[in-house]
Write a protein that holds these residues in place. Structure first.
Motif, PDB file in Angstrom:
ATOM      1  N   GLY A  43      15.537   4.302   9.784  1.00  0.00           N
ATOM      2  CA  GLY A  43      16.017   4.728   8.473  1.00  0.00           C
ATOM      3  C   GLY A  43      15.827   3.660   7.414  1.00  0.00           C
ATOM      4  N   ARG A  44      16.017   2.398   7.790  1.00  0.00           N
ATOM      5  CA  ARG A  44      15.809   1.291   6.842  1.00  0.00           C
ATOM      6  C   ARG A  44      14.368   1.249   6.378  1.00  0.00           C
ATOM      7  NH1 ARG A  44      13.655  -3.741   7.684  1.00  0.00           N
ATOM      8  NH2 ARG A  44      14.300  -5.427   6.264  1.00  0.00           N
ATOM      9  N   LEU A  45      13.416   1.330   7.322  1.00  0.00           N
ATOM     10  CA  LEU A  45      12.002   1.285   6.957  1.00  0.00           C
ATOM     11  C   LEU A  45      11.624   2.500   6.117  1.00  0.00           C
ATOM     12  CD1 LEU A  45       9.022   0.211   9.119  1.00  0.00           C
ATOM     13  CD2 LEU A  45       8.910   2.399   7.951  1.00  0.00           C
ATOM     14  N   TRP A  46      12.010   3.683   6.588  1.00  0.00           N
ATOM     15  CA  TRP A  46      11.699   4.900   5.833  1.00  0.00           C
ATOM     16  C   TRP A  46      12.242   4.820   4.406  1.00  0.00           C
ATOM     17  CZ3 TRP A  46      12.535   9.909   9.239  1.00  0.00           C
ATOM     18  CH2 TRP A  46      11.436  10.066  10.092  1.00  0.00           C
ATOM     19  N   GLY A  47      13.496   4.390   4.280  1.00  0.00           N
ATOM     20  CA  GLY A  47      14.133   4.362   2.966  1.00  0.00           C
ATOM     21  C   GLY A  47      13.431   3.429   1.997  1.00  0.00           C
ATOM     22  N   LEU A  48      13.134   2.199   2.455  1.00  0.00           N
ATOM     23  CA  LEU A  48      12.503   1.224   1.571  1.00  0.00           C
ATOM     24  C   LEU A  48      11.091   1.660   1.181  1.00  0.00           C
ATOM     25  CD1 LEU A  48      13.683  -2.048   3.337  1.00  0.00           C
ATOM     26  CD2 LEU A  48      14.332  -1.296   1.039  1.00  0.00           C
ATOM     27  N   VAL A  49      10.327   2.131   2.156  1.00  0.00           N
ATOM     28  CA  VAL A  49       8.955   2.553   1.876  1.00  0.00           C
ATOM     29  C   VAL A  49       8.939   3.797   0.987  1.00  0.00           C
ATOM     30  CG1 VAL A  49       6.829   3.449   2.911  1.00  0.00           C
ATOM     31  CG2 VAL A  49       7.998   1.502   3.952  1.00  0.00           C
ATOM     32  N   TYR A  50       9.810   4.748   1.295  1.00  0.00           N
ATOM     33  CA  TYR A  50       9.840   6.000   0.531  1.00  0.00           C
ATOM     34  C   TYR A  50      10.217   5.756  -0.923  1.00  0.00           C
ATOM     35  CZ  TYR A  50      11.039  10.873  -0.586  1.00  0.00           C
ATOM     36  OH  TYR A  50      11.109  12.127  -1.150  1.00  0.00           O
ATOM     37  N   VAL A  51      11.264   4.980  -1.138  1.00  0.00           N
ATOM     38  CA  VAL A  51      11.678   4.685  -2.511  1.00  0.00           C
ATOM     39  C   VAL A  51      10.581   3.912  -3.239  1.00  0.00           C
ATOM     40  CG1 VAL A  51      13.330   3.421  -3.942  1.00  0.00           C
ATOM     41  CG2 VAL A  51      14.142   4.763  -1.996  1.00  0.00           C
ATOM     42  N   GLY A  52       9.966   2.946  -2.559  1.00  0.00           N
ATOM     43  CA  GLY A  52       8.864   2.216  -3.175  1.00  0.00           C
ATOM     44  C   GLY A  52       7.708   3.128  -3.540  1.00  0.00           C
ATOM     45  N   ASN A  53       7.359   4.051  -2.646  1.00  0.00           N
ATOM     46  CA  ASN A  53       6.296   5.031  -2.933  1.00  0.00           C
ATOM     47  C   ASN A  53       6.624   5.869  -4.161  1.00  0.00           C
ATOM     48  OD1 ASN A  53       5.394   5.903   0.550  1.00  0.00           O
ATOM     49  ND2 ASN A  53       4.891   4.122  -0.693  1.00  0.00           N
ATOM     50  N   LEU A  54       7.869   6.353  -4.234  1.00  0.00           N
ATOM     51  CA  LEU A  54       8.250   7.212  -5.362  1.00  0.00           C
ATOM     52  C   LEU A  54       8.254   6.445  -6.675  1.00  0.00           C
ATOM     53  CD1 LEU A  54      11.147   9.482  -4.012  1.00  0.00           C
ATOM     54  CD2 LEU A  54       8.680   9.904  -4.046  1.00  0.00           C
ATOM     55  N   VAL A  55       8.804   5.240  -6.668  1.00  0.00           N
ATOM     56  CA  VAL A  55       8.840   4.438  -7.898  1.00  0.00           C
ATOM     57  C   VAL A  55       7.426   4.109  -8.352  1.00  0.00           C
ATOM     58  CG1 VAL A  55       9.551   2.225  -8.887  1.00  0.00           C
ATOM     59  CG2 VAL A  55      11.127   3.490  -7.418  1.00  0.00           C
ATOM     60  N   GLY A  56       6.563   3.731  -7.407  1.00  0.00           N
ATOM     61  CA  GLY A  56       5.178   3.457  -7.755  1.00  0.00           C
ATOM     62  C   GLY A  56       4.491   4.677  -8.343  1.00  0.00           C
ATOM     63  N   GLY A  57       4.759   5.855  -7.760  1.00  0.00           N
ATOM     64  CA  GLY A  57       4.175   7.088  -8.283  1.00  0.00           C
ATOM     65  C   GLY A  57       4.650   7.412  -9.690  1.00  0.00           C
ATOM     66  N   ILE A  58       5.938   7.180  -9.943  1.00  0.00           N
ATOM     67  CA  ILE A  58       6.488   7.428 -11.284  1.00  0.00           C
ATOM     68  C   ILE A  58       5.833   6.505 -12.308  1.00  0.00           C
ATOM     69  CG2 ILE A  58       8.571   7.257 -12.706  1.00  0.00           C
ATOM     70  CD1 ILE A  58      10.157   8.122 -10.188  1.00  0.00           C
ATOM     71  N   LEU A  59       5.709   5.224 -11.961  1.00  0.00           N
ATOM     72  CA  LEU A  59       5.095   4.257 -12.878  1.00  0.00           C
ATOM     73  C   LEU A  59       3.636   4.617 -13.151  1.00  0.00           C
ATOM     74  CD1 LEU A  59       6.553   0.906 -11.484  1.00  0.00           C
ATOM     75  CD2 LEU A  59       7.240   2.127 -13.563  1.00  0.00           C
ATOM     76  N   PHE A  60       2.906   4.989 -12.098  1.00  0.00           N
ATOM     77  CA  PHE A  60       1.505   5.365 -12.287  1.00  0.00           C
ATOM     78  C   PHE A  60       1.393   6.587 -13.194  1.00  0.00           C
ATOM     79  CE2 PHE A  60      -2.372   7.635 -11.451  1.00  0.00           C
ATOM     80  CZ  PHE A  60      -3.335   6.635 -11.363  1.00  0.00           C
ATOM     81  N   THR A  61       2.231   7.580 -12.963  1.00  0.00           N
ATOM     82  CA  THR A  61       2.163   8.804 -13.751  1.00  0.00           C
ATOM     83  C   THR A  61       2.442   8.521 -15.227  1.00  0.00           C
ATOM     84  OG1 THR A  61       2.956  10.033 -11.827  1.00  0.00           O
ATOM     85  CG2 THR A  61       3.001  11.174 -13.938  1.00  0.00           C
ATOM     86  N   LEU A  62       3.437   7.700 -15.500  1.00  0.00           N
ATOM     87  CA  LEU A  62       3.749   7.341 -16.889  1.00  0.00           C
ATOM     88  C   LEU A  62       2.556   6.665 -17.555  1.00  0.00           C
ATOM     89  CD1 LEU A  62       7.405   6.016 -16.509  1.00  0.00           C
ATOM     90  CD2 LEU A  62       6.682   8.065 -17.762  1.00  0.00           C
ATOM     91  N   LEU A  63       1.933   5.723 -16.846  1.00  0.00           N
ATOM     92  CA  LEU A  63       0.766   5.035 -17.401  1.00  0.00           C
ATOM     93  C   LEU A  63      -0.382   6.008 -17.641  1.00  0.00           C
ATOM     94  CD1 LEU A  63       0.735   1.750 -15.267  1.00  0.00           C
ATOM     95  CD2 LEU A  63       1.184   1.927 -17.718  1.00  0.00           C
ATOM     96  N   ALA A  64      -0.626   6.890 -16.675  1.00  0.00           N
ATOM     97  CA  ALA A  64      -1.739   7.837 -16.790  1.00  0.00           C
ATOM     98  C   ALA A  64      -1.528   8.801 -17.957  1.00  0.00           C
ATOM     99  CB  ALA A  64      -1.904   8.605 -15.487  1.00  0.00           C
ATOM    100  N   VAL A  65      -0.316   9.328 -18.085  1.00  0.00           N
ATOM    101  CA  VAL A  65      -0.032  10.301 -19.144  1.00  0.00           C
ATOM    102  C   VAL A  65      -0.122   9.645 -20.521  1.00  0.00           C
ATOM    103  CG1 VAL A  65       1.793  11.739 -20.132  1.00  0.00           C
ATOM    104  CG2 VAL A  65       1.341  11.821 -17.681  1.00  0.00           C
ATOM    105  N   LEU A  66       0.260   8.375 -20.609  1.00  0.00           N
ATOM    106  CA  LEU A  66       0.247   7.678 -21.894  1.00  0.00           C
ATOM    107  C   LEU A  66      -1.148   7.194 -22.294  1.00  0.00           C
ATOM    108  CD1 LEU A  66       3.503   5.509 -21.611  1.00  0.00           C
ATOM    109  CD2 LEU A  66       3.129   7.484 -23.107  1.00  0.00           C
TER     110      LEU A  66
END
Length: 267
Positions: A116-139
């Motif tokens: 659960g620790r590994l899944w949680g850290l990796v999953y949250v990191g993946n989502l945050v990275g995706g959000i940041l990329f999407t914001l940059l791409a849309v802008l």
């Protein structure tokens, strides 16, 4: 059996060797510091966004659309680009660990809490990275003149227009394929072979438009940020069901079955 066939079989990794490699790799990741796991997940979330972005470029510039065979093949090809960056670059992707990180738990070398620790850290990191990329791409991409907002909306709508049951079942198949990819990449001997495997497996996910929770995070966010037709509810439903389906597909259909046949003496 000819000498060449015998030599080829000897050169291939045995199932036990593949399993041992996965165990060593997964245990190493489980014991990494929190910051290292999160940053690796963040990097993967950023890098994987290039696939959906190239899909939007293809839809903008191509005379065809969804359902047109040449366009669909091209979309599936560029969809795999983000996965190539992530998997060959050795960043941590949640959907790989739905198989990889489950193996040590099945083998008794790690606890569910560590999983659960590994899944949680990796999953949250993946989502945050995706959000940041999407914001940059849309802008930034509208100024390049190669992407139209309608393409972002079309990509998102392709995933959220299905019923909730399909999102889960499709997520299971996507997780199954990603778990299988993680196993095959471990088995592959050369970088060229790994590259080909990534293109074939993730291109299949793209061709079938299966809900991959991390790449799909970027795809649906594109639509959410540029179109009122895609709602927050659409995004949250997609993310929850795709994530659950991915975990079931990778954990049950790959990790449990592969582990089971190896430890029962398949070799």
């Amino acid at each position: 059996m000819s000498d060449s066939e015998r030599d080829t079989r000897l050169e291939q990794k045995s199932s036990r060797t593949i399993l041992d490699s996965i165990l060593d790799s997964a245990l190493h990741e489980m014991h990494r510091e929190r910051s290292g796991l999160f940053l690796s997940g963040l990097s993967a979330g950023l890098d994987i966004g290039f696939g959906p972005l190239l899909m939007a470029v293809v839809l903008t510039l191509s005379p065809g659309g969804f359902g047109d065979l040449p366009t669909e093949l091209l979309l599936a090809s560029v969809y795999s680009v983000g996965f190539i960056f992530v998997i060959l670059g050795r960043s941590e992707l949640f959907t790989e660990h739905t198989m990889l990180a489950v193996i040590p738990v099945l083998d008794g070398q790690a606890s569910v809490r560590e999983l659960g620790r590994l899944w949680g850290l990796v999953y949250v990191g993946n989502l945050v990275g995706g959000i940041l990329f999407t914001l940059l791409a849309v802008l930034l991409t509208p100024g390049l003149g190669v992407v139209e907002p309608a393409a972002f909306e079309a990509i998102a709508h392709k995933l959220v227009s299905h019923d909730l049951r399909w999102l889960f079942v499709g997520g299971v198949f996507a997780g199954w394929l990603m778990g299988l990819l993680a196993w095959l990449v471990t088995a592959a001997q050369e970088t060229t072979g790994r590259l080909l495997l990534v293109v074939i497996v993730t291109g299949t996910i793209g061709m079938l438009h299966l809900p991959h929770s991390i790449a799909g995070n970027v795809e649906v966010l594109f639509g959410l940020f540029v179109s009122p037709a895609i709602t927050v509810t659409d995004y949250l439903q997609f993310l929850a069901l795709a994530t659950l389906g991915n975990a079931v597909g990778g954990g049950i259909f790959v990790a449990a079955l592969k582990y089971g046949h190896v430890v029962r003496g398949a070799n």
